[in-house]
Structure formats: C-alpha cells, structure tokens
Design an enzyme around this catalytic site. Structure first.
Site, short mmCIF file in Angstrom:
data_model
loop_
_atom_site.label_atom_id
_atom_site.label_comp_id
_atom_site.label_asym_id
_atom_site.label_seq_id
_atom_site.Cartn_x
_atom_site.Cartn_y
_atom_site.Cartn_z
N ASN A 37 0.85 -1.19 0.00
CA ASN A 37 0.00 0.00 0.00
C ASN A 37 0.89 1.24 0.00
O ASN A 37 1.96 1.23 0.58
CB ASN A 37 -0.88 0.06 1.25
CG ASN A 37 -1.92 -1.04 1.30
OD1 ASN A 37 -2.13 -1.75 0.33
ND2 ASN A 37 -2.56 -1.19 2.44
N LYS A 50 -23.25 12.94 0.23
CA LYS A 50 -23.75 11.57 0.29
C LYS A 50 -24.39 11.16 -1.03
O LYS A 50 -24.19 10.05 -1.52
CB LYS A 50 -24.78 11.41 1.43
CG LYS A 50 -24.18 11.28 2.78
CD LYS A 50 -23.41 9.98 2.94
CE LYS A 50 -22.27 10.13 3.91
NZ LYS A 50 -21.14 10.92 3.44
#
Length: 608
Positions: free
Chosen positions: A98, A485
């Site tokens: 990562n 959202k």
C-alpha cells in the site's frame, strides 16, 4: 484504499486470507490477489475486478498452505488490470504493498539498466525488484532494510521469499499495519476487521517499524534492526459488529446503528445529576482550556463537514474563535499557530494521510493537538496529545454515516465542557443541553421511522441529473453533507449551498428538472429559509423540505416534505442528517449503484 492481509499458522492460510480480503472490501479496490506457498514455491493468483472473480480461480486449485499474503488494490500507478494487480514477483520474492513510492521512476531506470524486467505499470514492482536485488546474500529482512535506504515515499508492505518459506516480513511508513496474535498463529493486516474473527490481541506498527513473523512468534524491530517492546492492545469490537446483520447493505445497517452509536459516544461522558460533561474525557486541564485563544479544526470529506458544525457550536457556546480547514489545504499554507492554539483533527479512520500531515505540522508549530477518532490505536490517536474516541464501532460502508453523527456529538460535548470552564454557560443551560442530548438516541429512532416515506420520495426523484441542497447557519454544513452523500453513492451531481447565497449564482440552475432539498427546521432562521423556498418555488423548482413537525409553512411550499421531531438547534443538525442519508441511500439503490463500494472511492485515504 488498498488492503493487506497476511497469515502464518496451522490453519489453511489461503482460506484465512481470502476471508480477510472480503472483510477489506469496504476500503475500495479495483483488483485483488493472493500469494501462497505450495511445495516450497510461491503461487500467485490475481484478478482485476471483485474478490469473487479471484475466488473463482482460487477455489479450483484445492490447495492448502500455512502461509499466505493477499491484497486489494486501488489504482494509483497503472490502470486496473491483471498485470497491475498485487502480489508482484521478482524471481523468488513476492510483495503486496500500500502507498506510493515517490522516486520509483528513478529507481526503475536504475533497475532496468541492471537487467531487471518489468511486467506492470506499478511503483510496487520497483520495490519488489529492489528487495530481490539485495536478497541474494542476505536474509529477507536485511534485504528489505538495505532496499529501503534508497526509497522515498509512504508505504506499508508484506514480503515473502521462496528461500525462507516460514517467514513474512512487514514494514510500515505512513500507511497503517497491524499485527494480530492468535493461538500459534499470527496475522497481518492494514485494518483490524480483516482478522477480527480470529484475534482481538493486536500490535499497531509505528512509522519505520518492521515485523518479522515466524511460525513460533513475531519479532518487531525498528528499521535499523533494533529490538522493540510493543504493548499488545485488546480490541473491543466483536466480529458481528462488522457484519451486515441482515441488512441489504452495510451503509443501511450503519444508518440504523446510529441510535446505539450515539448512545455509546455519550456513555460515561456526562453526569446528568450534576449537569456536567466529564472533562477528563478530553484530556485537557482547566488551565489548558482557559488558556486557549483559538481553535483550528482540520479534516477531510465528511469529517470536514462535522468540523464546520463544530465551529458553530464551539463559537456560540465557548466564545473561542474557530477556523475550519480542509486538511489537504491546511498543510500547504502557513497558519498562525501559537502555544495557545488548540488543533482538533477529525478523522474516522485515524489514518487519513492529509490529516496526519496537518497534525504533524500543528505539533511542530507548538499547538496542543486533539484527535476525534473512531479507531482505537490508529496513527492519529497515537500522534496526538489528546484523543476523544467516538466508540461508534466499525464503519464498513465507504460513505460515512454513523461516524459523522458521532463526531458531531463529540464536538457538542466538547463545546459544553469548554463553555462551562470558560464561564460562558450557566448550570441551567448546561442541564438543558445535556437533557436534550440524552433524548437524542430516541429522537434518531423516530427519524429512522421515516424510511418508507423517504423511499417513496426517492422513487419520484432518482432519475434526476442534478440536485441542490440548501441550509442556513449550522444547517449549511448539513446541506454540504447531504449533497456529498448523494454524489458519493448515486453518482448524481449535487451541490450544497448556504441558502442566502442562492441568488448569487445557483438560482440560475433552478427549473422543474432540478430537485432542491431544503433544511427548514423551526428556529431563528426559519423565516429566512422560507423566503429562499419561495424563490425556488416561483421558478418552478421541485422542493423537498426537511422541517420540524410544526413547520406548516415549509410543508405548504414543498412538493414533498419530511418532518422531524426537533430538539435544539445544535442537535437538530443530527436529526436532519438521518433523512438525507436515507434519501441518498434509496436513490442509489434505485439507480442500481454499488452503495457500499462506490466507484473510484476508498474508505481510508492513506495517500496524498
């Protein structure tokens, strides 16, 4: 973004790692892979797409192994493809990684000149070849140490070698890694839920620390090889808290968990009988609090919106000036910070790269640093002077819900505590504020009962291409959050705006094709928001009002209305959030979107 899982022990490591990869899906990814030993050789399986695509080829192998590492990738270098998926190999060295290797281009050219061949577009393959280069005459951990001397960037990785088939070496710098301890077995992951069903005893690696995992134990050193003694932490989450629990999506489950999450955030932090917030929960002394002359709140995304809500509460209840910054902007300016500055970082994961950089900058300038965070033992919590844990439990859906509302509760509690110590709030006012807070979980339950009603509204609106969200005062950041959202999970363009700014530009967008969601609770700005609604209505806009149960004027002006049972101006921000979360959720479902893992998004943004 990107997930790592590793296992060494007596179980079938392939099954353990595949299960761990599934538990890391919430982080966002575009490909997945696994590496395991078979007959002292490392076998790699990797695929672009979802984990079930990988599982379809792994399940055909019918092989057992005692050691495996796996990865879910979110593209940074190189497009999503089988070739760019992890793990990567260089001869007998295999790695999952990562982060970002900043000087990979220079290193790649040097390695190519030495005869190393590259088969991917990733920076990870550079790291793999580099470790291989130094592994010829060194144990794998020593090869890693030598290789990292020439590497710049942020990383967490796990590496295995065919020469040493009973060993996993892992290193962390600026990207999270956690080691789990079981009964004769050991786990490695970028996040605890990956192995939580097997182990709750963990050690979090710090920057420039290495773990060497054997069948008979784990040795932890710094990058120079010096032995370290690390404290084992017990994680309180249960595995069931990270499962869907019968809900269609993790996001819906987490929306419905908010009454419990809010109650857990409050629990032990207030003393209703004496009208007090437990100041010790924030770590600062009364002297510290009275000496504060300015507060910086720094965060990203949804947490940034919570920070703006916090600004309204802190300034009104404590009279301390507050600045709110997006972390990625804060770290590149020259803020005016002194020893009297309180720096508050808000982060669900505690691993957001930009927020961590801002914390370090603030500390270097002499500020006291407090982190509001959900994840115990996270990097942000370890690097701060004070930590307030929200205790909302694991949040798996990429789009944050319960983390947001519990962050607001944390800031509400902080405002009351500071307000009392600074003499801005009397006991009667504090008693009322605390009583309202104790009623909040039940009021959130009432808001959740609007679910079917909101779903019906979503059925009328889900084909729209644009939305506008309007709010005033403390509800302006709630409008921002509602718009975020919707765009996150439904891919509909949405804008959040202060309602009073509408006529300075956004009003040009309004017609019968653009739904306008207006936050219109009763209160001192109610008449103002009604005027804004009139402006929308006169231009043919479709109005969706979220208002108080007594907001008859707002209901009359609206095409659709949703009523909440309000408490006070501060906590109404939470109650208004619930319908916005549900509206976004239902619209996304109706549009056939991947609610829990929206495209291009990751749960924990661990790169800049």
């Amino acid at each position: 973004m990107c997930g790592i899982i590793g296992y060494i022990g007596n179980k079938n490591a392939i099954s353990v790692v595949m299960d761990g990869l599934k538990r890391l899906e919430y982080r966002g990814y575009d490909s997945a892979g696994i590496a395991y030993f078979t007959d002292n050789k490392i076998e790699i399986k990797r695929r672009k797409g979802k984990i079930h695509d990988l599982e379809s080829i792994v399940s055909k192998c019918n092989i057992s192994s005692n050691l495996a590492i796996g990865h879910t990738r979110w593209a940074t270098h190189g497009r999503p493809s089988d070739e760019n998926a992890h793990p990567h190999r260089s001869d007998g060295i295999v790695i999952v990684h990562n982060g970002i290797i900043e000087n990979y281009v220079q290193l790649k050219h040097e390695l190519q000149s030495e005869g190393f061949n590259f088969t991917s577009e990733t920076d990870t393959e550079v790291l793999c070849h580099l470790i291989n280069k130094y592994s010829k005459n060194n144990p794998i951990e020593e090869a890693v140490r030598i290789a990292l001397k020439g590497v710049r960037g942020a990383y967490a990785f796990a590496v295995i070698s065919e020469k040493e088939p009973d060993k996993i070496v892992a290193v962390r710098k600026e990207s999270p890694l956690v080691i789990g301890f079981g009964d004769g077995e050991y786990f490695l992951a970028s996040d605890v839920p990956a192995f939580l069903s097997h182990s709750k005893e963990v050690i979090f690696l710090e920057n420039n620390e290495m773990a060497v995992m054997h069948r008979d134990g784990v040795i932890i050193t710094d990058i120079e090889g010096n032995l370290l003694n690390k404290n084992v932490i017990t994680i309180s989450w249960s595995p069931s808290m990270a499962e869907k629990g019968g809900y269609r999506h993790f996001m819906l489950k987490e929306i419905y968990e908010q009454p419990r999450a809010i109650a857990d955030t409050i629990r032990g932090r207030v003393m209703p009988e004496s009208s007090e917030v437990v100041i010790e929960e924030f770590g600062l002394s009364e002297k510290d609090i009275t000496s504060i002359d300015r507060i910086f709140i720094v965060a990203c995304g949804t947490s940034y919106h919570a920070g703006i809500v916090g600004k309204y509460m802190i300034e009104e209840l404590t009279r301390i000036p507050v600045e709110v910054d997006i972390a990625s902007e804060f770290r590149y300016r020259n803020p005016i910070i002194t020893q009297s500055t309180l720096f508050i970082a808000i982060t669900q994961s505690g691993e957001t790269a930009d927020t961590l950089a801002a914390i370090r900058q603030a500390r270097s300038l002499g500020a006291k640093v407090m982190t509001i965070c959900n994840v115990i033992g996270s990097t942000a919590s370890r690097e701060s002077d004070f930590v307030f844990y929200t205790h909302s439990g694991p949040e798996i859906g990429v789009a944050s819900t319960k983390a947001f509302t519990t962050q607001i509760i944390a800031l509400y509690l902080l405002s009351i505590a500071f307000g009392k110590i600074r003499g801005c709030l009397d006991d009667r006012t504090i008693s009322m504020l605390i009583e309202d807070l104790l009623h909040l979980p039940a009021s959130v339950e009432n808001s959740l009962e609007l679910d079917n009603e909101i779903n019906n509204i979503a059925k009328e609106l889900f084909k729209a291409k644009d939305f506008l969200y309007l709010g005033r005062g403390i509800n302006y950041p709630i409008a921002l959050e509602g718009a975020l959202k919707l765009k996150e999970i439904s891919y509909i363009h949405a804008e959040g705006y202060p309602a009073g700014e509408m006529k300075h530009g956004p009003i040009a967008l309004i017609d019968e094709e653009v739904p306008v969601v207006v936050l219109a609770p009763s209160g001192r700005l109610y008449e103002k928001i009604l005027s804004n609604m009139e402006e929308v209505k006169s231009r043919g806009g479709t109005l969706i009002a979220i208002t108080s149960s007594d907001g008859e004027s707002a209901k009359r002006l609206s095409t659709y209305s949703i009523s909440i049972h309000g408490i006070n101006d501060y906590l109404n921000a939470v109650l208004l959030t619930i319908p916005l979360q549900l509206l976004a959720y239902h619209i996304a479902v109706l549009r056939g979107c991947d609610v829990d893992q929206p495209r291009n998004l990751a749960k924990s943004v661990t790169v800049e």
